[in-house]
Design an enzyme around this catalytic site. Structure first.
Site, short mmCIF file in Angstrom:
data_model
loop_
_atom_site.label_atom_id
_atom_site.label_comp_id
_atom_site.label_asym_id
_atom_site.label_seq_id
_atom_site.Cartn_x
_atom_site.Cartn_y
_atom_site.Cartn_z
N GLU A 206 18.26 14.57 116.08
CA GLU A 206 19.07 15.35 115.61
C GLU A 206 20.14 16.15 116.69
O GLU A 206 21.38 16.35 116.14
CB GLU A 206 18.19 16.76 115.22
N HIS B 271 8.98 23.99 107.28
CA HIS B 271 9.73 23.13 106.20
C HIS B 271 10.60 24.06 105.03
O HIS B 271 10.66 23.68 103.90
CB HIS B 271 8.92 22.10 105.57
#
Ligand code: TPP
Ligand code: TPP
Ligand code: MG
Ligand code: MG
Lengths: 314, 352, 314, 352
Positions: free
Chosen positions: B66, B135
């Protein structure tokens, strides 16, 4: 390690996960599960070489690790059910398993995070002069992440009592290693940091055990770590959930077949006399029935639990 | 602004796909990448068919990286491309903060205006089916905090498409925030390309007694709350800010000037969140004009629990919003509407 | 590349930085400067192998790179002075130099960030079918960072037209490489990703030029990249600021001495006839005087500039 | 709380060093590390002598690896150590956000209370001498936003010591925010060990007309503003929140209940910042009681420029604060105090 203990551990994991897959469509487990079916040999081979006092950190795909390291099955199933009796009182779910008395220090849903946590834990153990080693499980996908590099570098620099286990099932979700890495040489990358590093082919539970056992023995004898093992294995089911996914098209069943033919569960089972094997299996079946019954019967956490355990106010 | 063509009903995911497809067709400098954008699931279908149509140089999956892939996206933008970087969870942006905040947000300014970074970062907020601690986060207030970034969180398929096109064409880094539950929404979307201009909120229901500002998915809960409130004779005005940076505070202030009451319902934690900013600005702006009442709602001030037994109380529901609004309008009384099946929250069904 | 052009570039950088060091105590430059004195050979060797259209990304220690790549000296000094005529209109300072017409795409104060930016730029150039290469400069310290690993992996995966240059001066601020990495083998780590990688010893400007030129030629011929060069060099001055720092105790002057004896500026100067050398030097001295005078005479940005260039509102 | 021993005057940096030394001496589980903690400059002297006294297992420099070293710090904390992880700039925490927010903040909750993470993360905000875009950010509102973290930003040497000891002994992750300019402050600090308890603000000047809340370095500017205001007969109450999470909003609310006016001066951007949270909470809390006036100040809504010519206007000064306060107290009039040498801002002199 004995053939009995290996089989016990392999069979237990396989059967628990098969039951999870069976129950899943009923929506009693309302959280994602990442099954290890097909990959059990790595966790079992590694954990057979460990003592309870040794520490393991895992990924969201850690049912196998949790069970192989001796984790409480009831607490695990209750956790998947979101029950108050679960390993994390329902707050964690399948991706956040923990069993402190068994040295299972936690598993994380963010890829790569526990690698660094394991390194720090090993640093602490060394400083505390403790006679224990740390094992850090990661997927092949995790080795793409920067934290992999930083963690290995620091672990090598400090010669930590630590064993890195890369469960290389060749996929990160649906993306093959060759679409993420120019060379299929994770173990060589690790070696470049200055640590003993090796690839173990074929999902072979004995080889995994032997190599890890040798590393553990060396670390216990005070020799410098860390060690790195890239353990080749294969996931049979979909990335997340109870089904197969060969229909999706990102891989073909023929790729899986050699791994299935080489299934370590029957392989080790076949080494046992049926008079030895059957009681093992029967005991596990009973344990599983009990664990699911326990989970079913357990209460959900009380509403007030929403607000507890944010901080340690001690 | 184009008026919605009411005949063509598509999903939010299809609207995202269509916007991307149209922009990629129009402008060869648009590229899209991120983990799994080219896999069979195609980010809930939002990137479906793009690989086949535009090829693997323009549509590609990436390693799990990322940080560097965000840096690479910035490099591409500096070279004249218009990258769209996709993340299946907003939580993973925490690995990309350095490039987003230290580089993307600052490059234009710290190089004296010589460069720009036309980058779109799509990320999704998760909810239900045990998304749990890591999440489920809605962290857009971080990006609102930092000058140099734009932030948008569209609620409807119409805005999803128009805002994505607007974001792609903008010369600045835009954080494009999606919500998994909104992906399932359907609504009218014109086939032709159009933009939803930045910095303009939308009044989604007109009312007199109280203003409800609902951010991202919470816009849906506010619209449901508005209907619950109507049953007891309370008329709520509902506003969807759509763009969080630049934020159309004028529209919100004008509404509260009229209603005198404001509930901001956020899809994140309230402390230092979007709701704090909106509440503070409205209070500052109206303090010399009239007394007002303000109430903020958002995630419970705890980590998101996985078990459905606790997750249900982690999020404010439309009934909670209605009850809180009622409390501001009729202080001293308490009321909680009976749950209505037609106003229930959609839950996502797993595996994930 | 000629001996003249090498000397011109080396001498220019050395002298500009000496002047900066001289001016610094007057507080006219009110921002940190990280001098490259002693390390010029790497930037010069690399940039002599590049064309103007090639792209370079650097670190906060990039005066040498900026000048070697042809950056405007007036704009650079004005930038250090915080003036409106500076390369970044005073908003950047020494750590954020940029010169777009010369392909200098920026330098960053956060270690490692531009490595990833360079990778993305190279991806774009390849997609755009442009005949240019990208060079990414980093320190040895930057190779500790996760972004180094992630960037190299992606660059190798996509075979990008990119050359990584690690200026290994052995220190990150005051911390020696051996206190940060178990093995002194940065180039080997890079090789493990699947790219051509090599260490170039002795701060040798010719060797750097030759090896980089060969890489540039190969990339221009359409052969796959990236390339990695670990260029050994040495910083003579303190990490930040105009002084020496051998008194601090983290290193000893005797470590520096071989590098100083091997100084590339007089080494290359000695290859030129003084009739060739003196006009070069005189021209540079004049350019430097002019650049400082320009910076002194330039106005500071107007107060309204505080609010401009946050967004591109075009 | 121990009363300051007025005789012993030391610097903020020395207070930090002393606190660390005392805790390391008391508890062998305390370790300190980070880039350059063991180098000759010893993080502005704050770690000076610790290596010699406690050895390199407990005091060590690290590779440049903010992400993994934060993860390692968490691992150490899980193993029973009390790590202090030091960063010379807060901006570098952007590389550590994943471990801080996805792991440190959440571990206790997501493992059902089975573990805790007694971690202290020290980081410094830069200002002046061209710190520029990437070395000047005050990003603590990010950490206030996320449940599971504590945040403290002490202003005085006294609080620097007491808060650091409190942070080290706490069983939760504490983000300990320093400001480079505060490092030069001197003040009374008792030699014996003491703690400054979390969640308690300090009223640093008592007043009647307006409440000034100054965060981190801006506390100094507020105290100066209070003196400027006194010259025109305006009596300002000044509050130092010290702890931003848990935040002592009660003390602030009680003051504004009295003064009716609030200026929050933050050492960061205002949008979704600490000032937004404080303003919103005060507005919510007092809306049924009395009309109030609120004003927020902080960094200009731009990237921090390097040139001193622009940097000066990027930060609010005590005179700006005084002028803004004056404007709330005496609306319609404008006033800007003449600069007084004794109330000037200290600037840091380079190289860095
Ligand atoms: C930092 C981060 N990025 C992306 C994801 C989404 N994601 C979840 S699992 C996964 C694949 C990981 O692959 P690997 O490490 O090989 O583990 P495996 O699933 O094969 O066991 C990805 C990309 C994530 N959870 N965390
Ligand atoms: C991410 C990050 N961490 C820490 C710092 C502080 N810092 C500034 S320069 C530097 C050393 C970098 O060393 P190296 O990359 O070898 O470059 P050199 O200064 O030797 O040219 C450090 C640690 C920083 N700027 N960025
Ligand atoms: Mg995998
Ligand atoms: Mg270096």
């Amino acid at each position: 390690m004995t053939n009995e203990s290996l089989y016990q551990s392999l069979y237990r994991i396989r059967r628990v996960e098969e039951e999870i897959a069976k129950v899943y469509p009923t929506d009693k487990i309302k959280s994602p599960v990442h099954l290890s079916i097909g990959q059990e040999a790595v966790a079992v081979g590694v954990c057979e070489a460990l003592e309870t006092r040794d520490i393991a950190f895992g990924t969201y795909r850690s049912h196998a690790l949790y069970l192989a390291k001796g984790g409480d099955m009831k607490q695990m199933i209750a956790e998947l059910y979101g029950k108050d009796t679960g390993a994390a009182r329902g707050k964690g779910g399948s991706m956040h398993l923990i069993d402190l008395p068994k040295g299972i220090m936690g598993t994380s849903a963010v890829v790569g995070t526990t690698i660094a946590n394991a390194v720090g834990y090993a640093y602490a153990l060394k400083y505390q002069r403790k006679d224990a080693v740390v094992v850090s499980f990661m997927g092949d996908g995790a080795t793409d992440e920067g934290v992999f590099h930083e963690s290995l570098n620091f672990a090598a620099l400090k010669a930590l009592p630590l064993i890195f286990i890369c469960e290389n099932n060749q996929y990160a979700i649906h993306t093959h290693q060759k679409l993420r890495q120019a060379q299929a040489n994770i173990w060589e990358r690790a070696r470049a940091y200055g640590m003993v590093s090796e690839r173990i082919e074929h999902n072979d539970v004995f080889k995994v055990y032997e190599r890890v056992k040798a590393a553990v023995d060396a670390l216990r004898a005070g020799q410098p770590g860390p060690y790195f093992f890239e353990c080749m294995t294969y996931r049979w089911k979909e990335h997340v959930g109870p089904n197969e996914d060969y229909n999706l098209g990102y891989r073909v069943r023929s790729e899986a077949e050699p791994w299935m033919q080489d299934d370590q569960v029957p392989r080790i089972g076949a080494l046992l006399d049926s008079s030895v094997r059957q009681p093992i299996e029967a005991a596990i079946e009973a344990e599983i029935r009990e664990a699911f019954a326990f989970a079913e019967a357990s209460p959900f956490p009380a509403q007030s639990e929403l607000y507890t355990a944010v901080y340690d106010e001690a | 602004m184009t008026k919605p063509d009411l005949d063509r009903i598509i999903t939010y995911t299809e609207a995202l796909r269509e916007a991307t497809d149209q922009e990629m067709g129009r402008d060869p400098s648009v590229v899209i990448f991120g983990l799994d954008v080219d896999d069979p699931k195609a980010i809930q279908g939002t990137t479906k068919g793009l690989l086949q149509k535009y090829g693997k140089e323009r549509v590609f999956g990436t390693p799990l990286a990322e940080d560097a892939m965000t840096g690479a996206a910035i490099g591409m933008a500096l070279a004249g491309l218009r990258p769209i970087h996709v993340h299946i969870r907003m939580d993973f942006l925490l690995l990309a903060m350095n490039q987003l905040i230290n580089v993307a947000a600052k490059s234009r300014y710290m190089y004296g205006g010589k460069v720009n970074v036309p980058l779109v970062v799509r990320s999704m907020i998760g909810k239900s089916w045990g998304q749990g601690a890591q999440h489920s986060q809605g962290l857009y207030s971080f990006f609102m905090h930092v000058p140099g970034l734009r932030v948008v969180a569209p609620t409807t398929p119409y805005d999803a498409k128009g805002c994505l096109i607007e974001a792609i064409r903008d010369n600045n880094p835009v954080m494009y925030v999606e919500h998994r539950i909104l992906h399932f929404q359907k609504g009218p979307v014109p086939e032709a390309s159009y933009t939803v201009p930045m910095g303009k909120a939308r009044i989604t229901a007109i009312g007199e007694d109280i203003t409800l500002v609902g951010i991202s998915y919470m816009q849906l809960e506010c619209l449901r709350a508005q209907r619950y409130l109507a049953t007891v004779g309370i008329s709520a005005e509902v506003i969807d800010p759509i763009w969080l940076s630049p934020l159309d505070i004028d529209t919100i202030v004008a509404s509260v000037r009229k209603t005198g009451r404001l509930v901001v319902v956020d899809n994140g934690w309230t402390t230092c969140g979007a709701s704090a900013e909106i509440a503070a600005q409205v209070a500052e702006r109206l303090q010399d004009e009239r007394p007002i009442k303000i109430h903020r709602m958002g995630f419970a001030p705890v980590t998101c629990p996985t078990t459905p037994a606790l997750e249900a109380s982690f999020y404010p529901t439309s009934r909670d919003v209605a009850a809180a609004a009622h409390c501001l309008v009729r202080p001293g009384t308490t009321w909680m509407p009976e749950e209505r099946a037609d106003l229930q929250c959609i839950d996502f069904k797993g595996p994930f």
